[in-house]
Design a protein around this motif. Sequence first.
Motif, short mmCIF file in Angstrom:
data_model
loop_
_atom_site.label_atom_id
_atom_site.label_comp_id
_atom_site.label_asym_id
_atom_site.label_seq_id
_atom_site.Cartn_x
_atom_site.Cartn_y
_atom_site.Cartn_z
N GLY A 132 -18.65 -14.66 9.36
CA GLY A 132 -18.93 -13.26 10.55
C GLY A 132 -17.24 -12.02 10.05
O GLY A 132 -16.64 -12.31 11.85
N ALA A 133 -16.75 -12.45 9.10
CA ALA A 133 -15.84 -11.51 9.12
C ALA A 133 -15.95 -10.25 9.58
O ALA A 133 -14.96 -9.71 9.54
CB ALA A 133 -15.41 -11.39 7.52
N GLY A 134 -16.90 -9.78 9.67
CA GLY A 134 -17.46 -8.32 10.08
C GLY A 134 -16.22 -7.73 9.43
O GLY A 134 -16.76 -7.36 7.95
N HIS A 135 -15.75 -5.91 10.10
CA HIS A 135 -14.77 -4.86 8.53
C HIS A 135 -13.86 -6.08 8.66
O HIS A 135 -13.29 -5.02 7.88
CB HIS A 135 -15.04 -4.03 9.71
N GLY A 136 -13.34 -6.94 8.72
CA GLY A 136 -11.94 -7.13 8.04
C GLY A 136 -11.38 -7.62 9.12
O GLY A 136 -10.03 -7.60 8.13
N ARG A 137 -10.88 -7.27 9.90
CA ARG A 137 -9.22 -7.49 10.07
C ARG A 137 -8.95 -8.39 10.50
O ARG A 137 -7.38 -8.93 9.85
CB ARG A 137 -8.87 -6.63 12.13
N ASP A 138 -9.48 -10.06 10.40
CA ASP A 138 -9.15 -11.44 10.22
C ASP A 138 -8.78 -11.74 8.74
O ASP A 138 -7.91 -11.79 8.27
CB ASP A 138 -9.51 -12.11 10.95
N ALA A 139 -9.98 -11.19 7.93
CA ALA A 139 -10.46 -11.66 6.37
C ALA A 139 -8.64 -10.80 6.00
O ALA A 139 -7.74 -11.77 5.47
CB ALA A 139 -10.64 -10.95 6.18
N LEU A 140 -7.92 -9.96 6.64
CA LEU A 140 -7.14 -8.71 6.00
C LEU A 140 -6.05 -9.09 5.97
O LEU A 140 -4.99 -9.23 5.26
CB LEU A 140 -7.75 -7.42 6.32
N PHE A 141 -5.62 -9.63 7.56
CA PHE A 141 -4.43 -10.61 8.08
C PHE A 141 -4.20 -11.58 6.73
O PHE A 141 -3.11 -12.33 6.44
CB PHE A 141 -4.96 -10.93 9.11
N PHE A 142 -5.30 -12.96 6.88
CA PHE A 142 -4.64 -14.18 6.18
C PHE A 142 -4.70 -13.87 4.87
O PHE A 142 -3.84 -14.25 4.37
CB PHE A 142 -6.49 -14.92 5.63
N ALA A 143 -4.77 -12.53 4.06
CA ALA A 143 -4.79 -12.16 2.08
C ALA A 143 -3.37 -11.94 2.72
O ALA A 143 -2.93 -12.27 1.33
CB ALA A 143 -5.58 -11.02 1.69
N ARG A 144 -2.48 -10.67 3.27
CA ARG A 144 -1.83 -10.07 3.91
C ARG A 144 -0.93 -11.59 4.11
O ARG A 144 0.36 -11.45 3.31
CB ARG A 144 -1.53 -9.21 5.10
N GLU A 195 -13.24 -1.62 1.10
CA GLU A 195 -12.25 -0.62 1.21
C GLU A 195 -10.59 -0.55 1.69
O GLU A 195 -10.16 -0.69 1.06
CB GLU A 195 -13.27 0.59 1.96
N ALA A 196 -10.93 -1.30 2.76
CA ALA A 196 -9.57 -1.88 3.48
C ALA A 196 -8.51 -2.47 3.09
O ALA A 196 -7.76 -2.50 2.55
CB ALA A 196 -9.79 -1.88 4.47
N ALA A 197 -9.09 -3.80 1.73
CA ALA A 197 -8.36 -4.69 0.76
C ALA A 197 -7.51 -3.71 -0.02
O ALA A 197 -6.77 -3.95 -0.87
CB ALA A 197 -9.76 -5.78 0.05
N HIS A 198 -8.73 -2.96 -0.61
CA HIS A 198 -7.66 -2.06 -1.75
C HIS A 198 -6.86 -0.82 -0.59
O HIS A 198 -5.84 -1.39 -1.89
CB HIS A 198 -9.44 -1.06 -2.76
N ALA A 199 -6.91 -0.73 -0.44
CA ALA A 199 -5.95 0.21 0.54
C ALA A 199 -5.05 -0.60 1.11
O ALA A 199 -3.82 0.14 0.61
CB ALA A 199 -6.62 0.75 1.83
N GLN A 200 -4.74 -1.48 0.96
CA GLN A 200 -4.05 -2.35 2.01
C GLN A 200 -3.65 -3.16 0.33
O GLN A 200 -2.37 -4.22 0.94
CB GLN A 200 -4.86 -3.50 3.24
N GLY A 201 -3.96 -3.20 -0.66
CA GLY A 201 -3.17 -3.69 -1.76
C GLY A 201 -3.53 -5.49 -1.98
O GLY A 201 -2.63 -5.56 -2.67
N VAL A 202 -4.62 -5.72 -1.01
CA VAL A 202 -4.69 -7.04 -1.13
C VAL A 202 -6.13 -7.10 -2.09
O VAL A 202 -7.06 -8.55 -1.87
CB VAL A 202 -4.75 -7.75 0.20
N ALA A 203 -6.56 -6.07 -2.85
CA ALA A 203 -8.08 -6.58 -3.28
C ALA A 203 -8.78 -8.31 -3.58
O ALA A 203 -9.27 -8.54 -3.82
CB ALA A 203 -8.18 -5.46 -3.96
N GLU A 204 -7.69 -8.45 -4.52
CA GLU A 204 -7.45 -9.55 -5.54
C GLU A 204 -7.75 -10.92 -5.14
O GLU A 204 -8.31 -11.62 -5.42
CB GLU A 204 -5.83 -9.60 -6.32
#
Length: 221
Positions: free
Chosen positions: A54-66, A86-95
């Motif tokens: 249930g990640a939605g638009h990803g605020r927590d998933a992106l935090f975990f990646a950072r 799109e946010a993962a690419h913008a934040q440099g954590v897409a990999e």
Amino acid sequence: MSEEEQELAGAQREHWQQTYGEHPGMYGAEPSEPAVHAAEVFRAAGAREVLELGAGHGRDALFFAREGFTVLATDFSPAGLEQLHEAAHAQGVAERVSTHVQDVRRPLPLPDASVDAVFAHMLLCMALSTREIHALVTEVRRVLRPGGAFVYTVRHTGDAHYRAGTGHGDDIWEHGGFAVHFFPRALVDHLAEGWILHEVHPFEEGGLPRRLWRVTQTVPR
């Protein structure tokens, strides 16, 4: 799944798809408090891979990646996951982030004992029957490695919206278009059977406020 459950599930899927489409990034960019707590739990347990349900638009998933975790983010809304991508690419954590459209009523797309940690913020208290919730937690247990941690949050029966709006049975109430399964404490305890239950932490979130429990449990080694 009964016909009524199928209709409710379909309506909620369409509702969330429309909501994410009309309100991109609706929960903001900052991680939730439970995600910050979960990252500490996961790091202490030596976790590297996190499955978010249930990640939605990803605020927590992106935090975990950072924070350095590898994340598989799942949701049943393609619109939300596209925003996450799109946010993962913008934040440099897409990999470190992958996404998968997933209805949690279906088996999780992972092998047995294949992830270190699972996180779910208010996913278990969506429009899922008690039977479906038990089946989902069984799936979470299946994909976690021994010692793996599961942190989830749910709205409970002390919440102001419990018994408000349209009742669908099984402690599911719909208010403002959102259907919520409000948890009694007994359900939390039943879901922890066979696990090590570390914490059931009460907290509040939002302007109502929503009243929730943050549950931390691990698979025995």
